[in-house]
Write an enzyme that holds these catalytic residues in place. Structure first.
Site, PDB file in Angstrom:
ATOM      1  CG  LEU A 286      -1.962   1.140   1.225  1.00 12.83           C
ATOM      2  CD1 LEU A 286      -3.299   0.626   1.786  1.00 12.83           C
ATOM      3  CD2 LEU A 286      -1.491   2.329   2.052  1.00 12.83           C
TER       4      LEU A 286
ATOM      5  CE1 TYR B 181       7.660  18.208   4.346  1.00 13.46           C
ATOM      6  CE2 TYR B 181       9.930  18.936   4.554  1.00 13.46           C
ATOM      7  CZ  TYR B 181       8.998  18.060   4.047  1.00 13.46           C
ATOM      8  OH  TYR B 181       9.409  17.012   3.245  1.00 13.46           O
TER       9      TYR B 181
ATOM     10  CE  LYS C 144       8.012  14.816   5.377  1.00 13.08           C
ATOM     11  NZ  LYS C 144       7.509  13.549   4.818  1.00 13.08           N
TER      12      LYS C 144
HETATM   13  N1  LIG Z   1      10.341  16.768  -3.078  1.00 16.12           N
HETATM   14  C1  LIG Z   1      11.298  16.866  -2.144  1.00 16.12           C
HETATM   15  O1  LIG Z   1      12.302  17.594  -2.294  1.00 16.12           O
HETATM   16  C2  LIG Z   1      11.189  16.081  -0.882  1.00 16.12           C
HETATM   17  C3  LIG Z   1      12.302  16.066  -0.033  1.00 16.12           C
HETATM   18  C4  LIG Z   1      12.236  15.329   1.135  1.00 16.12           C
HETATM   19  C5  LIG Z   1      11.105  14.635   1.461  1.00 16.12           C
HETATM   20  N2  LIG Z   1      10.021  14.681   0.627  1.00 16.12           N
HETATM   21  C6  LIG Z   1       8.828  13.927   1.014  1.00 16.12           C
HETATM   22  O2  LIG Z   1       8.544  13.005  -0.010  1.00 16.12           O
HETATM   23  C7  LIG Z   1       7.173  12.658   0.058  1.00 16.12           C
HETATM   24  C8  LIG Z   1       6.598  12.681  -1.339  1.00 16.12           C
HETATM   25  O3  LIG Z   1       6.660  14.013  -1.807  1.00 16.12           O
HETATM   26  P1  LIG Z   1       6.950  14.357  -3.338  1.00 16.12           P
HETATM   27  O4  LIG Z   1       8.153  15.175  -3.366  1.00 16.12           O
HETATM   28  O5  LIG Z   1       6.879  13.150  -4.148  1.00 16.12           O
HETATM   29  O6  LIG Z   1       5.741  15.354  -3.618  1.00 16.12           O
HETATM   30  P2  LIG Z   1       4.397  15.233  -4.462  1.00 16.12           P
HETATM   31  O7  LIG Z   1       4.716  14.834  -5.839  1.00 16.12           O
HETATM   32  O8  LIG Z   1       3.688  16.514  -4.232  1.00 16.12           O
HETATM   33  O9  LIG Z   1       3.618  14.045  -3.748  1.00 16.12           O
HETATM   34  C9  LIG Z   1       2.860  14.223  -2.577  1.00 16.12           C
HETATM   35  C10 LIG Z   1       1.804  13.157  -2.549  1.00 16.12           C
HETATM   36  O10 LIG Z   1       1.027  13.296  -1.341  1.00 16.12           O
HETATM   37  C11 LIG Z   1      -0.342  13.206  -1.694  1.00 16.12           C
HETATM   38  N3  LIG Z   1      -1.176  13.928  -0.756  1.00 16.12           N
HETATM   39  C12 LIG Z   1      -1.121  15.252  -0.450  1.00 16.12           C
HETATM   40  N4  LIG Z   1      -2.102  15.554   0.412  1.00 16.12           N
HETATM   41  C13 LIG Z   1      -2.782  14.411   0.642  1.00 16.12           C
HETATM   42  C14 LIG Z   1      -3.913  14.089   1.439  1.00 16.12           C
HETATM   43  N5  LIG Z   1      -4.535  15.012   2.189  1.00 16.12           N
HETATM   44  N6  LIG Z   1      -4.373  12.814   1.435  1.00 16.12           N
HETATM   45  C15 LIG Z   1      -3.758  11.871   0.667  1.00 16.12           C
HETATM   46  N7  LIG Z   1      -2.678  12.118  -0.077  1.00 16.12           N
HETATM   47  C16 LIG Z   1      -2.199  13.367  -0.100  1.00 16.12           C
HETATM   48  C17 LIG Z   1      -0.419  13.817  -3.085  1.00 16.12           C
HETATM   49  O11 LIG Z   1      -1.550  13.341  -3.796  1.00 16.12           O
HETATM   50  P3  LIG Z   1      -2.965  14.084  -3.962  1.00 16.12           P
HETATM   51  O12 LIG Z   1      -2.691  15.541  -4.151  1.00 16.12           O
HETATM   52  O13 LIG Z   1      -3.525  13.405  -5.176  1.00 16.12           O
HETATM   53  O14 LIG Z   1      -3.715  13.761  -2.720  1.00 16.12           O
HETATM   54  C18 LIG Z   1       0.840  13.258  -3.716  1.00 16.12           C
HETATM   55  O15 LIG Z   1       0.603  11.974  -4.231  1.00 16.12           O
HETATM   56  C19 LIG Z   1       6.540  13.638   1.031  1.00 16.12           C
HETATM   57  O16 LIG Z   1       6.355  13.002   2.263  1.00 16.12           O
HETATM   58  C20 LIG Z   1       7.567  14.743   1.151  1.00 16.12           C
HETATM   59  O17 LIG Z   1       7.496  15.370   2.404  1.00 16.12           O
HETATM   60  C21 LIG Z   1      10.034  15.379  -0.539  1.00 16.12           C
END
Ligand SMILES: NC(=O)c1ccc[n+]([C@@H]2O[C@H](COP(=O)([O-])OP(=O)(O)OC[C@H]3O[C@@H](n4cnc5c(N)ncnc54)[C@H](OP(=O)(O)O)[C@@H]3O)[C@@H](O)[C@H]2O)c1
Length: 288
Positions: free
Chosen positions: A15, A160, A164
């Site tokens: 999942l 944020y 984390k």
């Molecule tokens: N990008 C970076 O630089 C970075 C760095 C470190 C850590 N991260 C972490 O990596 C993870 C993935 O982020 P990403 O970078 O891949 O960003 P992303 O492309 O924006 O993905 C975020 C995901 O979370 C989902 N989401 C947001 N709100 C939600 C809700 N209320 N209920 C269910 N799903 C929800 C979004 O889908 P929907 O909008 O369709 O709901 C999307 O699938 C996150 O935990 C982020 O904190 C990212």
């Protein structure tokens, strides 16, 4: 440890939350490529359906379960929805997450709350729902997407980074608790990955100015995370640059680091949805 991830003889169901984009979508694709059935969770049904169709082409079962994970009642229904599909979750990937950049006082209450509800509350709650059956079976795996900011308090990303840090602490403790029960637990801590997250957090312009060598790639991050989970590594920072940053954040005194980060913050002074006047009214001040 590899028995905990799918093999030809031990197929599994994963999942994956946050599967509609970015790292979550790549985790789902990588798991499907490794022969794993996948249940895709996020809010945007069209994205999940499209990914499910694509991954079904790899010969695995792929299902979309749209869910707003900040809604406790909707989360509660997920285990039954998975059981209705005739599946049992053996791998939980907590990928869903949001951020909000800007001085704390300029970020509206609903955004601050959403960060905590999704990043912390939903992740802990999903572990509470899907881990006990893994413990009873004596096998399973949990991958939680934390961040480089899990290691350091970050002015202008305060909530944020705190969310984390909480997730990293939770995940490391779970790793120790569940190891004797045959359940692997890994914290995946990426640096900067150009995904929709950055635009939503108001960081698009900052990422656009970064050199390519300073960026992580979502697919590579996902693969590194799954490789680390297969070996039950407690924490993985998937690039050398960010491993050095994480190591520095662990050893350098926070008093000195915070001063540097406050003055040289890469993040905007105000939440992107706030006008300069609103930010001023809220109390945002220029850095002296
Ligand atoms: N990008 C970076 O630089 C970075 C760095 C470190 C850590 N991260 C972490 O990596 C993870 C993935 O982020 P990403 O970078 O891949 O960003 P992303 O492309 O924006 O993905 C975020 C995901 O979370 C989902 N989401 C947001 N709100 C939600 C809700 N209320 N209920 C269910 N799903 C929800 C979004 O889908 P929907 O909008 O369709 O709901 C999307 O699938 C996150 O935990 C982020 O904190 C990212």
């Amino acid at each position: 440890m590899t028995r905990r991830l799918p093999t030809a003889t031990h197929p599994s169901t994963a999942l994956v939350t946050g599967a509609s984009s970015g790292i979550g979508a790549e985790l789902a694709a990588a798991l499907a490529a490794r022969g794993c059935d996948v249940v895709l969770v996020a809010r945007r049904r069209d994205r999940l359906d499209a990914l499910a169709r694509r991954l079904s082409g790899l010969g695995v079962r792929a299902h979309a379960l749209p869910c707003d994970l900040t809604d406790e009642a909707a989360r509660r229904e997920l285990p039954a929805a998975v059981a209705d599909l005739g599946l049992e979750v053996s791998i939980l990937c907590n990928g869903a997450g949001v951020g909000a950049a800007g001085d704390f006082v300029t970020v509206p209450e609903e955004h601050r709350t959403a960060v905590l509800r999704l990043n912390v509350e939903a992740t802990v709650d999903l572990c509470g729902r899907f881990v006990p059956p893994m413990v009873r079976r004596g096998s399973g795996a949990v991958l939680t997407v934390c961040s480089l900011l899990s290691f350091l308090p970050m002015p202008r990303m305060a909530t944020y980074a705190a969310s984390k840090a909480a997730l990293l602490s939770f995940t490391e403790a779970l790793h120790a608790e569940l190891r004797p029960h045959g359940v692997a637990v890994t914290a995946l801590c990426p640096g900067t990955v150009p995904t929709e997250f950055m635009d939503l957090a108001g960081l698009g312009p900052q990422v656009g100015r970064m050199p390519a060598w300073a960026l992580d790639d979502a697919r590579r991050v996902a693969e590194r995370g799954l490789d680390a989970l297969a070996r039950n590594r407690r924490v993985v920072v998937p690039s050398a640059l960010y491993r050095a940053s994480a190591a520095s954040a662990r050893v350098l005194p926070h008093a000195a680091l915070l001063g540097l980060l406050r003055r040289g913050s890469p993040f905007p002074a105000r939440w992107p949805g706030a006008t300069a006047a609103e930010a001023r009214d809220a109390g945002a001040l220029p850095v002296p």
